[in-house]
Design a protein around this motif. Sequence first.
Motif, PDB file in Angstrom:
ATOM      1  N   GLU A  98      -4.112   5.296  -0.283  1.00 51.82           N
ATOM      2  CA  GLU A  98      -4.506   3.975  -0.769  1.00 51.82           C
ATOM      3  C   GLU A  98      -5.512   3.324   0.162  1.00 51.82           C
ATOM      4  OE1 GLU A  98      -2.154  -0.176  -1.669  1.00 51.82           O
ATOM      5  OE2 GLU A  98      -1.273   1.698  -2.425  1.00 51.82           O
ATOM      6  N   ASP A  99      -5.344   3.520   1.455  1.00 53.30           N
ATOM      7  CA  ASP A  99      -6.272   2.933   2.419  1.00 53.30           C
ATOM      8  C   ASP A  99      -7.679   3.497   2.228  1.00 53.30           C
ATOM      9  OD1 ASP A  99      -6.857   1.355   4.884  1.00 53.30           O
ATOM     10  OD2 ASP A  99      -7.242   3.348   5.713  1.00 53.30           O
ATOM     11  N   ARG A 139      -9.157   2.030  -1.042  1.00 53.06           N
ATOM     12  CA  ARG A 139      -9.564   0.618  -0.937  1.00 53.06           C
ATOM     13  C   ARG A 139     -10.841   0.470  -0.099  1.00 53.06           C
ATOM     14  NH1 ARG A 139      -5.914  -2.462  -3.380  1.00 53.06           N
ATOM     15  NH2 ARG A 139      -3.731  -1.804  -3.409  1.00 53.06           N
ATOM     16  N   THR A 140     -10.918   1.201   0.984  1.00 55.72           N
ATOM     17  CA  THR A 140     -12.098   1.097   1.847  1.00 55.72           C
ATOM     18  C   THR A 140     -13.355   1.549   1.116  1.00 55.72           C
ATOM     19  OG1 THR A 140     -10.770   1.438   3.852  1.00 55.72           O
ATOM     20  CG2 THR A 140     -13.137   1.864   4.007  1.00 55.72           C
ATOM     21  N   GLU A 143     -14.237  -0.951  -1.869  1.00 56.48           N
ATOM     22  CA  GLU A 143     -14.769  -2.225  -1.383  1.00 56.48           C
ATOM     23  C   GLU A 143     -16.192  -2.047  -0.868  1.00 56.48           C
ATOM     24  OE1 GLU A 143     -15.018  -6.224  -0.752  1.00 56.48           O
ATOM     25  OE2 GLU A 143     -13.341  -5.167  -1.717  1.00 56.48           O
ATOM     26  N   THR A 195      -2.024   7.898  -6.236  1.00 55.75           N
ATOM     27  CA  THR A 195      -2.665   6.685  -5.714  1.00 55.75           C
ATOM     28  C   THR A 195      -3.444   5.970  -6.811  1.00 55.75           C
ATOM     29  OG1 THR A 195      -2.828   7.598  -3.484  1.00 55.75           O
ATOM     30  CG2 THR A 195      -4.357   5.830  -4.045  1.00 55.75           C
ATOM     31  N   MET A 214      -2.738   2.085  -8.114  1.00 49.91           N
ATOM     32  CA  MET A 214      -3.750   1.042  -7.985  1.00 49.91           C
ATOM     33  C   MET A 214      -4.239   0.546  -9.347  1.00 49.91           C
ATOM     34  SD  MET A 214      -5.910   2.395  -4.665  1.00 49.91           S
ATOM     35  CE  MET A 214      -6.908   0.910  -4.592  1.00 49.91           C
ATOM     36  N   GLU A 237      -2.591  -2.622 -10.726  1.00 50.85           N
ATOM     37  CA  GLU A 237      -2.910  -3.928 -10.156  1.00 50.85           C
ATOM     38  C   GLU A 237      -3.749  -4.748 -11.125  1.00 50.85           C
ATOM     39  OE1 GLU A 237      -2.927  -2.139  -5.573  1.00 50.85           O
ATOM     40  OE2 GLU A 237      -4.734  -3.061  -6.423  1.00 50.85           O
ATOM     41  N   THR A 248      -7.737  -4.605 -10.777  1.00 51.23           N
ATOM     42  CA  THR A 248      -8.258  -3.347 -10.253  1.00 51.23           C
ATOM     43  C   THR A 248      -9.627  -3.006 -10.837  1.00 51.23           C
ATOM     44  OG1 THR A 248      -7.804  -0.985  -9.976  1.00 51.23           O
ATOM     45  CG2 THR A 248      -7.108  -1.995 -12.057  1.00 51.23           C
TER      46      THR A 248
END
Length: 398
Positions: free
Chosen positions: A80-81, A84-85, A88, A116, A120, A123, A126
């Motif tokens: 997930e990290d 997201r990175t 973004e 994952t 996500m 959300e 998303t």
Amino acid sequence: MTTLNLTQITNGRILTPQGWLKGGSIIVDGAGHIAEISDTEATPDGCTTFVDARGMYIVPGAIEMHVHGGGGRDFMEGTEDAFRTAIEAHMQHGTTAIYPTLSSSSVPMIMAAAETTERMMREKSTPILGLHLEGPYFNKEQAGGQMMEYITAPRPEDYRMIMSSTHCIKRWDEAPELIGTEDFGRACVANDIMPAIAHTKAEYRDVKRAWDVGFRHATHFYNAMTGFHKVREYKHEGTVESIYAIPDMTVEVICDGIHVPPVILKMVYMFKGVERTALITDALAVAASDSTKAFDPRVIIEDGVCKLADRSALAGSIATSDRLINVAVTKVGIPMADAVRMSAETPAHIMRVDDHTGMLRKGYDANICIYDLDINLRFVMQKGRIVRNDFHQAEKQF
């Protein structure tokens, strides 16, 4: 229209499905949808945030349908990290909806990324629309930057298990000359997955056979596929000519001006048209990042592109969505409206999500970008959230 927490974007040229609108405004509601596209700049009750576009282009945000990573992280990491990175990082460059892409991977890597992605996608706001698998069912002679150890012919026991275990995979790429293509294509269609042609030496008979079982799209057109060639004294059509010979087959191009030169990009635009051509980055982890180190140790960054360390082939790009539009307009000569449509509306149509995104239309996701007249990105909104604002002028009124 809701009367609370509205955002108004004014003083720009708004690209609507009907064309450019001058002197109008976009009203965004608190739920992240376009509440109204007005032909006036009058402010409705309930507006609390205002954005002055300063006469610039107000357009739909890009839908990235082929991207491997960004911000120094790769979707193959499966965490997930990392997701997201990377996401973004690309949102800062105009991507407002995305299909994370895995290069040829092992089954455990695919399942980790799918888990994952599913989590996500639940959300509320998303940007993830689904998972894209680029391989591993490819022709090894057209592997490019793919990891050879994972490349194989289609394995029904693997893809059937994967398809039955997750519903987030929306696209799966394969080389149609491989044994098992028909069964793989039918399985994809039955599971609402778009099969696409990629990393291939297919000639017309292979491409047509794939078309007949549901393949409707060609991955990074011109790259990792054959063109017109000779075998001894006989001439043969390549994959490129075969795809042109099927007019309704859609294509995507890496519009960085390097992977496909501008004159060829112009040809694709002329022959396939706006409705059948999508712009993609095919970006690796180093894209949208200050790092010069690629996620894949076999890859080096040289002359502004990612290459295999032995310099045998280009391995991917470091492009971002705003660069695609800039290159299309300033290097290829494509009109701004068409370039934007190929980055947003066309991907939405290809991936069958054009009922809620890809255009500036009432009720659609408020995925909005603003470009200046030199085609530089200045503002990004993703589902009503301002993620980039170079104007420093969005103000709250109390």
